[in-house]
Design a protein around this motif. Sequence first.
Motif, short mmCIF file in Angstrom:
data_model
loop_
_atom_site.label_atom_id
_atom_site.label_comp_id
_atom_site.label_asym_id
_atom_site.label_seq_id
_atom_site.Cartn_x
_atom_site.Cartn_y
_atom_site.Cartn_z
N TYR A 176 0.83 -1.20 0.00
CA TYR A 176 0.00 0.00 0.00
C TYR A 176 0.87 1.26 0.00
CZ TYR A 176 -3.36 3.44 1.79
OH TYR A 176 -4.16 4.55 1.97
N VAL A 177 0.39 2.29 -0.70
CA VAL A 177 1.04 3.60 -0.71
C VAL A 177 0.08 4.60 -0.07
CG1 VAL A 177 2.15 5.36 -2.13
CG2 VAL A 177 2.23 2.98 -2.84
N ASN A 178 0.60 5.41 0.83
CA ASN A 178 -0.26 6.37 1.53
C ASN A 178 -0.89 7.34 0.55
OD1 ASN A 178 -1.51 7.88 3.48
ND2 ASN A 178 0.33 8.98 4.11
N TYR A 179 -2.22 7.38 0.51
CA TYR A 179 -2.92 8.23 -0.47
C TYR A 179 -2.75 9.72 -0.17
CZ TYR A 179 -6.62 9.05 2.98
OH TYR A 179 -7.31 9.44 4.08
N GLU A 180 -2.50 10.07 1.10
CA GLU A 180 -2.36 11.47 1.46
C GLU A 180 -1.05 12.07 0.96
OE1 GLU A 180 -2.83 11.52 5.65
OE2 GLU A 180 -5.03 11.45 5.58
N SER A 181 0.01 11.24 0.94
CA SER A 181 1.32 11.73 0.49
C SER A 181 1.56 11.49 -1.00
CB SER A 181 2.43 11.06 1.30
OG SER A 181 2.40 9.66 1.12
N LEU A 182 0.65 10.78 -1.67
CA LEU A 182 0.81 10.49 -3.10
C LEU A 182 0.46 11.75 -3.91
CD1 LEU A 182 1.37 8.28 -5.25
CD2 LEU A 182 -1.08 7.87 -5.29
N LYS A 183 1.45 12.25 -4.65
CA LYS A 183 1.26 13.47 -5.44
C LYS A 183 1.68 13.24 -6.88
CE LYS A 183 2.06 16.57 -1.49
NZ LYS A 183 2.89 17.66 -0.95
N ARG A 184 0.90 13.78 -7.77
CA ARG A 184 1.18 13.67 -9.20
C ARG A 184 2.29 14.65 -9.59
NH1 ARG A 184 -0.64 16.17 -13.98
NH2 ARG A 184 -0.93 14.74 -15.73
N THR A 185 3.27 14.18 -10.36
CA THR A 185 4.35 15.03 -10.85
C THR A 185 4.43 14.94 -12.37
OG1 THR A 185 5.99 13.26 -10.65
CG2 THR A 185 5.65 14.66 -8.70
N LYS A 186 5.34 15.71 -12.96
CA LYS A 186 5.48 15.70 -14.41
C LYS A 186 6.01 14.37 -14.91
CE LYS A 186 6.27 20.68 -14.92
NZ LYS A 186 7.22 21.72 -15.39
N GLU A 187 6.91 13.76 -14.15
CA GLU A 187 7.53 12.50 -14.57
C GLU A 187 6.74 11.28 -14.12
OE1 GLU A 187 11.40 12.89 -12.84
OE2 GLU A 187 12.21 13.84 -14.66
N PHE B 108 4.94 10.19 -10.15
CA PHE B 108 4.31 10.52 -8.88
C PHE B 108 5.35 10.48 -7.77
CE2 PHE B 108 4.33 5.93 -8.90
CZ PHE B 108 4.53 5.56 -7.58
N GLN B 109 5.01 11.07 -6.65
CA GLN B 109 5.87 11.07 -5.47
C GLN B 109 5.13 10.38 -4.33
OE1 GLN B 109 7.17 14.93 -4.26
NE2 GLN B 109 8.53 14.16 -2.66
N GLY B 110 5.78 9.39 -3.71
CA GLY B 110 5.17 8.63 -2.64
C GLY B 110 5.98 8.66 -1.38
N GLU B 111 5.39 8.16 -0.31
CA GLU B 111 6.04 8.16 1.00
C GLU B 111 7.30 7.28 0.98
OE1 GLU B 111 4.92 7.07 5.66
OE2 GLU B 111 3.62 6.43 4.00
N LYS B 112 8.45 7.88 1.21
CA LYS B 112 9.78 7.24 1.24
C LYS B 112 10.18 6.63 -0.10
CE LYS B 112 10.55 6.38 6.11
NZ LYS B 112 11.10 5.41 7.10
N LEU B 113 9.41 6.88 -1.15
CA LEU B 113 9.72 6.34 -2.46
C LEU B 113 10.41 7.34 -3.36
CD1 LEU B 113 6.38 4.43 -3.21
CD2 LEU B 113 8.48 3.48 -2.24
N GLY B 114 10.26 8.62 -3.02
CA GLY B 114 10.77 9.66 -3.90
C GLY B 114 9.89 9.82 -5.12
N ILE B 115 10.46 10.38 -6.18
CA ILE B 115 9.72 10.56 -7.42
C ILE B 115 9.91 9.32 -8.30
CG2 ILE B 115 9.49 11.92 -9.53
CD1 ILE B 115 10.38 14.35 -7.96
N VAL B 116 8.82 8.60 -8.54
CA VAL B 116 8.85 7.38 -9.35
C VAL B 116 8.34 7.71 -10.75
CG1 VAL B 116 8.08 5.00 -9.54
CG2 VAL B 116 8.39 6.02 -7.28
N LYS B 117 9.14 7.38 -11.75
CA LYS B 117 8.75 7.65 -13.14
C LYS B 117 7.74 6.62 -13.63
CE LYS B 117 13.10 9.89 -14.45
NZ LYS B 117 14.25 9.88 -15.39
N THR B 118 6.83 7.06 -14.48
CA THR B 118 5.81 6.19 -15.05
C THR B 118 5.81 6.32 -16.56
OG1 THR B 118 4.12 7.92 -14.86
CG2 THR B 118 4.36 6.40 -13.00
N TYR B 119 5.25 5.31 -17.23
CA TYR B 119 5.19 5.34 -18.69
C TYR B 119 4.03 6.20 -19.20
CZ TYR B 119 8.73 1.69 -19.14
OH TYR B 119 9.91 1.00 -19.11
#
Length: 392
Positions: free
Chosen positions: A118-129, A131-142
């Motif tokens: 599970y990823v915390n929905y409160e800390s999940l933020k959409r970015t240009k590359e 998303f950013q998650g709790e302790k995950l940093g910015i994760v790139k998506t296709y």
Amino acid sequence: MIIAIKIKLKPTKEQEVLFWKSAGTARWAYNYFLCESENHYSEYLKGNRKTKTISEGEVRKYINNILKKTTHKWLGEVGSNVMKQAVKDANLARQRWFDGISGKPKFKCRRKSKISFYVNYESLKRTKEGFQGEKLGIVKTYQPLPKLQAGQMYSNPRISFDGKNWFLSIGYEKQFEMLELTGVSLGIDVGIKELAVCSDGEFKKNINKTKRVKHLEKKLRKEQRKLSRKLEDNIKSYDINRKPIYEKPLKDMKNIQKQNQIIRNVHKKLTDIRTNYLHQCSNEIVKTKPSQIVMEHLNVRGMMKNKHLAKSIAAQKLSEFKKQIEYKCEKYGIKFVEADRWFASSKTCSCCGKIKSDLKLKDRVFSCECGFKMDRDLNASINLANYQIQRA
């Protein structure tokens, strides 16, 4: 309406290591709660406890305040909500068992259970590359995450691994325009020979009869035989009960690990092909814009007891097909009707309404005393289309 989507990820090596740690933490927390709940119940039977069940809040407090600070310091390497939600999932599974909705929850195995967390929905933020998650940093998506309106959040975000790629699953609110429906009642009869036969005369073929699927199934059998030979080559001898004794643990045999990965990849290809085909067929059916869709109530568990047809029924994924039709009907405002399990759709004549009780499975053409002849599945789909009219 809340819809769920899966987005393919392209994590770095450091992020992938963190993903594996998070998935392992979620599996450990799930199993820990089940173990504690069973121990608590056994103590209750002995008279040492006043209550039958233990609350998930007590378990989480013990993990955070005691274990995390002493023997399980590795819990701090991942997000705190990974453990928290895994305990909640185990508690929900146990409650569903108590309510009779599902079976008793089983402990998760590292090799067989689904790899997800599970990823915390409160800390999940959409970015240009991505998303950013709790302790995950910015994760790139296709592909970019869907944009949300002000005040909205992604619901139940989870990261999972399908054996080859990592995916982010999220839900979000989206409004769909209601289609201008045709007023037609569409009956769908599912089966093994054809995936679905619609009352408008449309036949959806069985994808498992195509060359691509047959080739992959042949390849799967071939790779499984290779694995069997590799296991036989590593057998040293047999014990008294004729169980094989291996020279060394199987986990240390690299050739067996590689072969298992090849088999998993073939299984994944087959699953992806079948699921994608179900989406294509369900979309085509819904886009005909009927006012209602009628499907029969399937007893898949009972059908699977037939050893001659069990493999073919499992490959058709009939339950998944029905789920897709159901939620896509809700999306566009189409009424979904599930006919009664004992409704004789195949044995009833769609012309005169007489029931032919001696109809056998091998009879592919329905012939009635009134002179009516039609394909068995098409006749059943027409009866399903008229289901509500007959019950009115």
